[in-house]
Write a protein that holds these residues in place. Structure first.
Motif, short mmCIF file in Angstrom:
data_model
loop_
_atom_site.label_atom_id
_atom_site.label_comp_id
_atom_site.label_asym_id
_atom_site.label_seq_id
_atom_site.Cartn_x
_atom_site.Cartn_y
_atom_site.Cartn_z
N PHE A 1 51.77 21.66 27.10
CA PHE A 1 52.57 20.49 26.70
C PHE A 1 52.85 19.56 27.88
N GLU A 2 52.31 19.90 29.05
CA GLU A 2 52.65 19.12 30.26
C GLU A 2 52.37 17.62 30.08
N PHE A 3 51.26 17.30 29.43
CA PHE A 3 50.84 15.89 29.29
C PHE A 3 51.88 15.04 28.59
N ALA A 4 52.69 15.69 27.73
CA ALA A 4 53.64 14.94 26.90
C ALA A 4 55.02 14.82 27.52
N ALA A 5 55.20 15.43 28.70
CA ALA A 5 56.55 15.47 29.30
C ALA A 5 57.13 14.07 29.49
N GLY A 6 56.28 13.11 29.83
CA GLY A 6 56.79 11.76 30.12
C GLY A 6 56.63 10.78 28.99
N ILE A 7 56.17 11.25 27.82
CA ILE A 7 56.03 10.32 26.69
C ILE A 7 57.39 10.16 26.03
N PRO A 8 57.93 8.95 26.01
CA PRO A 8 59.25 8.77 25.41
C PRO A 8 59.21 9.07 23.92
N GLY A 9 60.31 9.63 23.41
CA GLY A 9 60.39 9.82 21.96
C GLY A 9 60.49 11.26 21.55
N THR A 10 60.53 11.44 20.24
CA THR A 10 60.69 12.76 19.65
C THR A 10 59.33 13.35 19.28
N ILE A 11 59.34 14.64 18.97
CA ILE A 11 58.10 15.28 18.53
C ILE A 11 57.70 14.75 17.14
N GLY A 12 58.69 14.40 16.31
CA GLY A 12 58.36 13.81 15.00
C GLY A 12 57.60 12.50 15.17
N GLY A 13 58.10 11.66 16.08
CA GLY A 13 57.42 10.38 16.37
C GLY A 13 56.04 10.63 16.95
N ALA A 14 55.94 11.64 17.80
CA ALA A 14 54.65 11.96 18.43
C ALA A 14 53.64 12.43 17.39
N MET A 15 54.11 13.18 16.40
CA MET A 15 53.21 13.68 15.35
C MET A 15 52.69 12.54 14.49
N ILE A 16 53.60 11.68 14.11
CA ILE A 16 53.20 10.61 13.18
C ILE A 16 52.32 9.58 13.90
N MET A 17 52.55 9.44 15.21
CA MET A 17 51.80 8.40 15.94
C MET A 17 50.64 8.98 16.74
N LYS A 18 50.39 10.28 16.58
CA LYS A 18 49.23 10.95 17.23
C LYS A 18 49.21 10.69 18.73
N ARG A 19 50.28 11.03 19.41
CA ARG A 19 50.44 10.69 20.82
C ARG A 19 49.45 11.39 21.73
N ARG A 20 49.12 10.70 22.79
CA ARG A 20 48.22 11.26 23.80
C ARG A 20 48.58 10.69 25.17
N ALA A 21 48.20 11.41 26.20
CA ALA A 21 48.38 10.94 27.57
C ALA A 21 47.47 11.78 28.46
N TYR A 22 47.02 11.17 29.54
CA TYR A 22 46.09 11.86 30.45
C TYR A 22 44.97 12.48 29.60
N ASP A 23 44.68 13.76 29.77
CA ASP A 23 43.63 14.37 28.94
C ASP A 23 44.20 15.12 27.74
N GLY A 24 45.50 15.00 27.53
CA GLY A 24 46.13 15.77 26.45
C GLY A 24 46.29 14.95 25.19
N GLU A 25 46.37 15.69 24.08
CA GLU A 25 46.52 15.03 22.80
C GLU A 25 47.26 15.96 21.86
N MET A 26 48.17 15.41 21.03
CA MET A 26 48.99 16.27 20.16
C MET A 26 48.12 17.16 19.27
N LYS A 27 47.06 16.60 18.72
CA LYS A 27 46.28 17.38 17.75
C LYS A 27 45.65 18.63 18.39
N LEU A 28 45.50 18.60 19.71
CA LEU A 28 44.86 19.73 20.38
C LEU A 28 45.82 20.91 20.59
N ILE A 29 47.12 20.63 20.49
CA ILE A 29 48.09 21.71 20.76
C ILE A 29 48.98 22.01 19.55
N THR A 30 48.68 21.37 18.42
CA THR A 30 49.53 21.54 17.23
C THR A 30 48.98 22.63 16.32
#
Ligand SMILES: Cc1cc2nc3c(=O)[nH]c(=O)nc-3n(C[C@H](O)[C@H](O)[C@H](O)COP(=O)(O)OP(=O)(O)OC[C@H]3O[C@@H](n4cnc5c(N)ncnc54)[C@H](O)[C@@H]3O)c2cc1C
Length: 157
Positions: A122-151
């Motif tokens: 989950f390290e990639f998401a540490a600095g993404i502002p917002g909630t996990i609900g928002g991250a799920m609905i908006m398919k958040r990603r940063a650096y080489d990480g992506e929500m769908k890969l860890i969900t």
């Protein structure tokens, strides 16, 4: 907002969790936005389901808000019901290598929790502002990480 609707809501959620003409500037990162006619904070799934049934049955305009990191609300506000998920904040280990987080938990809190429990991913998401609900609905990603890969699993209402 019509008194009858407020009474209906009052049967689902306690009074202190129903705010009238609540400035959305209090709920957005950019601190902008006029009043939401009704701002409601359900505390569990039953209450959330009750609210969603009400808005659908009465065809009321509604909007779900997480942490407000990605929202610009007009100065005119929102003439409907804003459903805040800030009280959905349970965060716990599930088994040895998974985390269960409700939709209102901040990404930063999950990252800290993962670190404290020696979990990686989950390290990639540490600095993404917002909630996990928002991250799920908006398919958040940063650096080489992506929500769908860890969900593993998402509960959708
Ligand atoms: C400075 C900054 C840096 C950012 N960096 C990144 C980045 O590196 N990578 C990246 O991917 N994103 C980035 N973002 C975007 C950020 O990830 C989104 O703002 C965040 O995912 C939104 O989550 P929130 O809880 O704040 O949602 P909100 O802003 O409250 O809502 C955003 C949208 O999601 C909907 N929504 C929110 N929660 C739920 C829910 N539980 N159920 C249904 N719908 C919901 C809302 O209705 C709305 O449409 C950045 C944003 C900012 C401001």
């Amino acid at each position: 907002m019509n008194k009858e609707i407020i009474e209906h809501l009052g049967q689902i959620v306690s009074e202190e969790n129903i705010l009238l003409n609540e400035p959305m500037s209090r709920h957005t990162t950019f601190r902008t936005g006029g009043p939401a006619a009704l701002f409601v904070k359900p505390g569990d799934l039953d209450q959330l389901q009750g609210i969603m049934k009400l808005v659908r049955n009465l065809e009321l305009p509604y909007f779900v808000v997480g942490n407000g990191s990605n929202l610009l609300v007009s100065d005119k506000g929102f003439d409907g019901i804003v459903v805040s998920l800030e009280r959905f904040c349970e965060l716990r280990l599930e088994g040895e290598s998974s985390i269960y987080a409700e939709s209102g938990v901040l990404n930063s809190a999950i990252a800290s929790f993962a670190r404290d429990n020696s979990l990686t991913g989950f390290e990639f998401a540490a600095g993404i502002p917002g909630t996990i609900g928002g991250a799920m609905i908006m398919k958040r990603r940063a650096y080489d990480g992506e929500m769908k890969l860890i969900t593993r699993e998402v509960t959708v209402l």
